[in-house]
Design an enzyme around this catalytic site. Structure first.
Site, short mmCIF file in Angstrom:
data_model
loop_
_atom_site.label_atom_id
_atom_site.label_comp_id
_atom_site.label_asym_id
_atom_site.label_seq_id
_atom_site.Cartn_x
_atom_site.Cartn_y
_atom_site.Cartn_z
N GLY A 37 76.92 46.98 -57.32
CA GLY A 37 77.63 45.82 -58.17
C GLY A 37 78.47 46.55 -58.99
O GLY A 37 78.54 48.12 -59.20
N TYR A 144 66.66 48.18 -42.10
CA TYR A 144 67.07 47.23 -43.12
C TYR A 144 66.34 45.82 -42.73
O TYR A 144 65.89 45.08 -43.83
CB TYR A 144 68.48 47.00 -43.23
CG TYR A 144 69.34 45.81 -43.79
CD1 TYR A 144 68.93 45.60 -45.21
CD2 TYR A 144 69.55 44.74 -43.21
CE1 TYR A 144 69.39 44.45 -45.89
CE2 TYR A 144 70.16 43.57 -43.79
CZ TYR A 144 69.58 43.38 -45.18
OH TYR A 144 70.25 42.24 -45.73
N ARG A 202 89.54 48.59 -37.59
CA ARG A 202 88.56 49.32 -36.72
C ARG A 202 87.55 48.48 -36.28
O ARG A 202 86.73 47.82 -37.19
CB ARG A 202 88.02 50.63 -37.20
CG ARG A 202 86.78 51.19 -36.44
CD ARG A 202 86.22 52.65 -37.03
NE ARG A 202 87.36 53.54 -37.01
CZ ARG A 202 87.23 54.67 -37.68
NH1 ARG A 202 85.88 55.15 -38.18
NH2 ARG A 202 87.99 55.81 -37.67
#
Length: 319
Positions: A37, A144, A202
């Site tokens: 953040g 994750y 990319r």
């Protein structure tokens, strides 16, 4: 006046949510360790606590002083690549950190709205329908995704064991104003930066992989709707539409030849979220088209470059 506490409130989604809470005339406390953040995103009218959610006692102390009626839990380790390299760190933030948030909510009697993941949670397997409904089995292909599913499990546990009211929102690929064009996550903002710089974007893989891109303003509306709705639900927040990476470049007006690189481990080929449950429970539907969302994101990246020391524009009117 009710109070909301937002973990990760100096982030892209969290700061937009903070604007909406303040616009509703409520007090807003923000917890963020500023590892991802940015202080410049913080609204002036919010109370800021620079704090890592892994510091359990300090988090409870903040919640006890603030007395929020709701904790919007958005703080997370959200980089799939970093999770692959350091799965213990990923679990520390996303599992232990979520337990700490739930403990803070239990201490003050707050409800929790937890930001989970859609695509990374469901994974990819032959029987998985796309768009994927909430009834689909979750089979993550990344650390994750696994840590977020564990966080969902703890939300359910705290509801059953302690009566902590919690709602889980499985988010699609969120994009929009304040997304970082120089980070590892957030392909829309990254592409905006590349187009502005005249660089070749990319693409990892063939560019035909699909995601469900949902505008941050619509996501914020979903958080507020979930806060007002009945707890104990797990709800997809997405558009239900598959968009390829090449579609994004076309939508941004890019006409060159992108640079292609090898696909990365843990990346999905197809992902989209069935949003019928959100419509049924909350009357929620995405209102921002991809074309408009891309334009607003592009304009916000330009505005941030023109005034780098000013608070970046968000999806809502800000002070």
């Amino acid at each position: 006046m009710s109070t909301a506490l937002i973990t990760g409130g100096a982030g892209f989604i969290g700061s937009n949510l903070a604007d909406a809470v303040l616009a509703d005339g409520r007090a807003c406390h923000i917890v963020d360790d500023l590892s991802n953040g940015k202080r410049i995103r913080l609204p002036a009218d919010a109370e800021f606590h620079e704090l890592d959610i892994r510091r359990a006692d300090d988090l409870v102390a903040v919640a006890t002083a603030a007395k929020p009626s709701v904790i919007f839990h958005l703080a997370a380790q959200a980089d799939v690549r970093r999770a692959l390299d350091d799965p213990a760190f990923d679990a520390d933030v996303n599992v232990i950190g979520t337990i700490n948030v739930l403990e803070a909510a239990r201490a003050v009697g707050a409800r929790v709205v937890f930001a989970s993941t859609g695509g990374a949670g469901y994974g990819e397997y032959p029987e998985l329908p796309v768009p994927s409904p909430e009834t689909s089995a979750t089979r993550p292909l990344s650390h994750y995704g696994m840590s977020k599913m564990a966080g969902e499990g703890y939300c359910g546990l705290y509801g059953r064991l302690y009566g902590v009211p919690a709602t889980v929102l499985r988010l699609g690929n969120v994009y929009g104003p304040r997304q970082d064009p120089h980070g590892e996550a957030g392909v829309v903002a990254i592409f905006c930066g590349k187009v502005l710089d005249g660089d070749r974007p990319r693409i990892f893989g063939d560019g035909l992989q699909t995601r469900d891109y949902v505008y941050v303003g619509d996501v914020v509306r979903a958080f507020l709707a979930a806060e007002a709705g009945e707890p104990g639900e797990t709800v997809n927040i997405g558009t239900g539409t598959e968009i390829t990476v090449l579609d994004l470049l076309e939508g941004l007006g890019y006409e060159g030849d992108p640079e292609f690189a090898d696909a990365r481990p843990g990346e999905l080929q197809r992902s989209a979220l069935d949003n019928a449950k959100a419509a049924a429970l909350y009357g929620w539907r995405p209102e921002t088209s991809l074309r408009d969302g891309l334009r607003l994101t592009y304009e916000s990246v330009i505005a941030a470059r023109q005034a780098p020391d000013a608070r970046p524009p968000g999806a809502f009117a800000t002070t």
